[in-house]
Design an enzyme around this catalytic site. Structure first.
Site, PDB file in Angstrom:
ATOM      1  N   HIS A  41      53.916  31.200  35.412  1.00  0.00           N
ATOM      2  CA  HIS A  41      53.197  31.693  34.235  1.00  0.00           C
ATOM      3  C   HIS A  41      53.873  32.949  33.686  1.00  0.00           C
ATOM      4  CE1 HIS A  41      50.442  29.319  36.660  1.00  0.00           C
ATOM      5  NE2 HIS A  41      49.717  29.112  35.581  1.00  0.00           N
ATOM      6  N   HIS A  51      51.565  30.213  28.370  1.00  0.00           N
ATOM      7  CA  HIS A  51      50.661  30.545  29.476  1.00  0.00           C
ATOM      8  C   HIS A  51      51.219  30.130  30.833  1.00  0.00           C
ATOM      9  CE1 HIS A  51      47.084  30.612  32.050  1.00  0.00           C
ATOM     10  NE2 HIS A  51      47.532  29.445  32.467  1.00  0.00           N
ATOM     11  N   GLU A  78      24.568  35.499  45.125  1.00  0.00           N
ATOM     12  CA  GLU A  78      25.234  35.049  46.359  1.00  0.00           C
ATOM     13  C   GLU A  78      26.758  35.089  46.230  1.00  0.00           C
ATOM     14  OE1 GLU A  78      22.977  33.237  44.685  1.00  0.00           O
ATOM     15  OE2 GLU A  78      21.198  33.242  45.975  1.00  0.00           O
ATOM     16  N   HIS A 119      15.608  23.257  49.212  1.00  0.00           N
ATOM     17  CA  HIS A 119      15.986  24.380  50.056  1.00  0.00           C
ATOM     18  C   HIS A 119      16.484  23.947  51.440  1.00  0.00           C
ATOM     19  CE1 HIS A 119      14.190  26.629  46.902  1.00  0.00           C
ATOM     20  NE2 HIS A 119      14.091  27.764  47.569  1.00  0.00           N
TER      21      HIS A 119
HETATM   22  C1  TPP Z   1      38.303  29.109  39.073  1.00  0.00           C
HETATM   23  C2  TPP Z   1      39.515  28.686  38.315  1.00  0.00           C
HETATM   24  N1  TPP Z   1      39.402  27.751  37.363  1.00  0.00           N
HETATM   25  C3  TPP Z   1      40.488  27.318  36.698  1.00  0.00           C
HETATM   26  C4  TPP Z   1      41.719  27.812  36.977  1.00  0.00           C
HETATM   27  C5  TPP Z   1      42.940  27.269  36.268  1.00  0.00           C
HETATM   28  N2  TPP Z   1      43.429  28.285  35.315  1.00  0.00           N
HETATM   29  C6  TPP Z   1      44.411  29.135  35.619  1.00  0.00           C
HETATM   30  S1  TPP Z   1      44.745  30.216  34.393  1.00  0.00           S
HETATM   31  C7  TPP Z   1      43.570  29.543  33.396  1.00  0.00           C
HETATM   32  C8  TPP Z   1      43.324  30.078  32.015  1.00  0.00           C
HETATM   33  C9  TPP Z   1      43.143  31.521  32.076  1.00  0.00           C
HETATM   34  O1  TPP Z   1      43.206  32.075  30.818  1.00  0.00           O
HETATM   35  P1  TPP Z   1      43.482  33.622  30.661  1.00  0.00           P
HETATM   36  O2  TPP Z   1      42.744  34.360  31.701  1.00  0.00           O
HETATM   37  O3  TPP Z   1      43.233  33.971  29.256  1.00  0.00           O
HETATM   38  O4  TPP Z   1      45.005  33.749  31.041  1.00  0.00           O
HETATM   39  P2  TPP Z   1      46.235  33.907  30.059  1.00  0.00           P
HETATM   40  O5  TPP Z   1      46.373  32.604  29.329  1.00  0.00           O
HETATM   41  O6  TPP Z   1      45.935  35.030  29.134  1.00  0.00           O
HETATM   42  O7  TPP Z   1      47.373  34.171  30.986  1.00  0.00           O
HETATM   43  C10 TPP Z   1      42.931  28.492  34.044  1.00  0.00           C
HETATM   44  C11 TPP Z   1      41.843  27.682  33.444  1.00  0.00           C
HETATM   45  C12 TPP Z   1      41.796  28.800  37.988  1.00  0.00           C
HETATM   46  N3  TPP Z   1      42.954  29.341  38.356  1.00  0.00           N
HETATM   47  N4  TPP Z   1      40.689  29.236  38.617  1.00  0.00           N
END
Ligand code: TPP
Length: 650
Positions: free
Chosen positions: A20, A251, A400, A462
């Site tokens: 990334h 990204h 939690e 529960h």
């Molecule tokens: C809990 C979770 N869900 C989904 C992902 C997959 N994922 C990684 S980065 C991302 C998008 C994040 O967007 P942003 O925080 O705006 O990052 P940017 O594009 O600015 O680097 C996703 C959905 C993850 N790593 N963790």
């Protein structure tokens, strides 16, 4: 200096053909300001206890952290490691993994977890300062978080908790680039984050994330705030890339040779891949050296403390238990035996905590608003409050997930052993953070009560049925289900001793008879499973059980004996520990006779102990709403049914 971070991120992602580049390139300016002007760290002593903590919650931007560690001079983050980004055995894993390299404070990647951890870190800092004084403990927790972190539900719990506690040394930089994977964030979210943070009791402001002076000024203001601070940094994802900057294309994929060449030109970066001009490298090194003197001053201050305080501080940092734990556990077991009372294991756990919190001052308890049910608050524990962090009991509220993530943060911060409770069925709400406790190998202790249909009238919403199986499936998590008060004390001791793995105690709401009467000092639960009652003569059947069903198995053994059948009962409080024992021990415990397992939960997992000729007595679906005394017969979890199952095997 920021362009050095950008270049390394582009080059490493390109070389790995994966990763990334966008976030590191967008946040490079903010990172440069933070690391060169503010962050107190010393690459030569990366674990120095009073260092500032830096958490990369948007862990997909891992190359930003690796580049920072490399340039500031962390010895184990070599250029070679950057070249081996995302390769097998490298320190530079896809997402930052605690333990892979020094300077990685916590494992991030599941979005929002780092933010959740940071609340625990900032809380631990305040609690440690309340105990040892500001001269010894006085540091900040800085977090980078993206749109993804702020969209995740856990962010709500984390922000709310931090705001409530007024953790004013927690400073979050939001990479406000309006881009996530699917495209512009306005496809999915229209929150006003500034208002949102303020509503949670934070100070919040917006700056141009590429304006170094504006970022520095915002940090100075945050340092003077009485609240945790959000600095929303308007940035361009993949800043410098000619066509992909500001787009989702940057990204999570390599930029490609042409785009990288264009970016180098725009940024005025003429050096070849992985090469940093000497003057820029020297400036970064200077930033890394800055903290050495600060750290040495701190060491001198620590040494000037009274000797006992200094030793206690260092003991806690080493995660070494005080010497009185064994004695306390032995006394508890003796008391339980003498009282011979029928009590719930949650109640036994409460008694254990009344005693342990007196000898283990680093225990920090809490519950997600189920304190009277979880029996997690010891008699001597005071609440942690926003204006008084000397207490050792956290009111986590109905959060939690936030609780579990904060406990991970407390554990990785150092100085404390966190434990926290909820109902076992709501372990699902905390599961992503429990998984990370196990993955990181941190000794968080989960106190999960109301562990079966035995909780009764609250009903099937529960009543956990699949949770034990699901939790046992997490590698590295020790799931304990004690059968009586003595086993509860033993399991607590085992959870405490094991500082490099999390433990989860599954405890009953309902009362259970005392099964262990011997006062020998041996911790029998330490083997994970043991023969509680041998057969009178050669075994014809072995009854395996955990928790509340061990007494059911004992009654079945008696019923079989009345028919002249010889059954042994094996109590299995912790499968994971049993798996670690030698095969000969396992064979001796399980025996060669057919086995019947009984557990008020689903069968999944039991077959490995049952062998080819085994039977299982337990749950096959969800529970029901009724008193526990009605539910066990209703679902056929009774001594008679266990005895019947045994007879069917003979
Ligand atoms: C809990 C979770 N869900 C989904 C992902 C997959 N994922 C990684 S980065 C991302 C998008 C994040 O967007 P942003 O925080 O705006 O990052 P940017 O594009 O600015 O680097 C996703 C959905 C993850 N790593 N963790």
């Amino acid at each position: 200096m920021a362009n050095a971070l950008r270049a390394l991120a582009m080059d490493a992602v390109e070389q790995a053909k994966s990763g990334h580049p966008g976030m590191p390139m967008g946040m490079a300016d903010v990172a440069t300001v933070l690391f060169t002007q503010f962050l107190r760290f010393d690459p030569q002593a990366p674990d120095w206890p009073d260092r500032d903590r830096f958490v990369l919650s948007n862990g997909h931007g891992s190359m930003l952290l690796y580049a920072l560690l490399h340039l500031t001079g962390y010895p184990d983050m070599t250029l070679d490691e950057l070249k081996r980004f995302r390769q097998l055995g490298s320190r530079t894993a896809g997402h930052p993994e605690r333990g892979h390299a020094s300077g990685i404070e916590t494992t991030t990647g599941p979005l929002g977890q780092g933010l959740g951890n940071s609340v625990g870190m900032a809380l631990a800092e305040r609690m440690l300062a309340a105990e040892f004084g500001d001269a010894i403990v006085d540091h900040h927790t800085y977090v980078f978080a993206g749109d993804g972190c702020l969209m995740e539900g856990i962010s709500h719990e984390a922000l709310s908790l931090a705001g409530h506690l007024a953790l004013n040394k927690l400073i979050v930089f939001w990479d406000d680039n309006s881009i996530s994977i699917d495209g512009p964030t306005n496809l999915a979210v229209s929150d006003d984050q500034i208002l949102r943070f303020r509503a949670h009791g934070w100070a919040a402001e917006r700056v141009d994330g590429h304006d170094h002076e504006a970022v520095a000024e915002a940090i100075r203001r945050a340092h003077n705030s009485d609240h945790p601070s959000l600095i929303a940094c308007r940035t361009t994802i993949a800043f410098g890339a000619p066509t992909k900057a500001g787009t989702a294309a940057a990204h999570g994929a390599p930029l490609g040779a042409a785009e990288i060449a264009g970016a180098r030109e725009r940024l005025g970066w003429t050096d070849p891949p992985f090469s940093i001009p000497e003057d820029i490298r020297a400036e970064w090194r200077a930033a890394g050296v800055r903290g050495g003197a600060v750290r040495r001053d701190w060491e001198a201050r620590l040494q000037s403390q009274p000797a006992d305080r200094c030793l206690e501080f260092l003991r806690r940092q080493r995660n070494e238990l005080p010497p009185d734990v064994d004695q306390a556990i032995a006394e508890l077991c003796a008391n339980f035996c003498e009282a011979n009372a029928k009590i719930a294991t949650r109640q036994a756990s409460g008694a254990v905590l009344d005693s342990l919190t007196r000898v283990v001052p680093e225990l920090v308890g809490g519950s997600a608003d189920l304190t009277p049910s979880n029996n997690t608050k010891a008699k001597d524990q005071k609440d942690v409050r926003r204006d008084d962090f000397s207490g050792r009991y956290m009111r986590y509220g109905v959060r939690e997930h936030g609780m579990a993530a904060a406990m991970n943060g407390i554990a990785v911060h150092g100085g404390f052993i966190p434990y926290g409770g909820t109902f076992l069925t709501f372990s699902d709400y905390a599961r992503p953070a429990i998984r990370l406790s196990a993955f990181m190998g941190v000794g968080v202790i989960y106190v999960m009560t109301h562990d079966s249909i035995g909780l009764g009238e609250d009903g099937p919403t529960h009543q956990p049925v699949e949770h034990l199986a699901a939790l046992r499936a997490i590698p590295g998590l020790y799931v304990y289900r004690p059968a009586d008060a003595v086993e509860t004390a033993e399991c607590w001791a085992l959870a405490l001793y094991r500082r490099d793995a999390p433990a989860l105690l599954a405890l009953t709401r309902q009362s259970l008879p005392l099964l262990r009467r011997e006062t020998a000092l041996q911790n029998r639960s330490a083997q994970g499973a043991y023969v509680l009652a041998e057969a009178d003569g050669a075994r014809q059947v072995t009854l395996l059980a955990t928790g509340s069903e061990v007494s059911v198995a004992m009654a079945a053994r008696d019923a079989l004996a009345r028919d002249g059948l010889r059954a042994a009962v094996v109590s299995m409080p912790c499968w994971e520990l049993f798996e670690e024992t030698p095969k000969e021990y396992q064979d001796a415990v399980l025996g060669s006779a057919p086995c019947v397992a009984v557990e008020a939960a689903v069968r999944l997992g039991w077959d490995r102990w049952l062998g080819a000729r085994g039977a299982f007595v337990g749950m096959a679906g969800f529970g029901a709403s009724a008193p526990a005394e009605a539910l066990f017969p209703h679902f056929g979890i009774t001594p008679e049914r266990v005895a019947e199952a045994a007879r069917s095997l003979l």
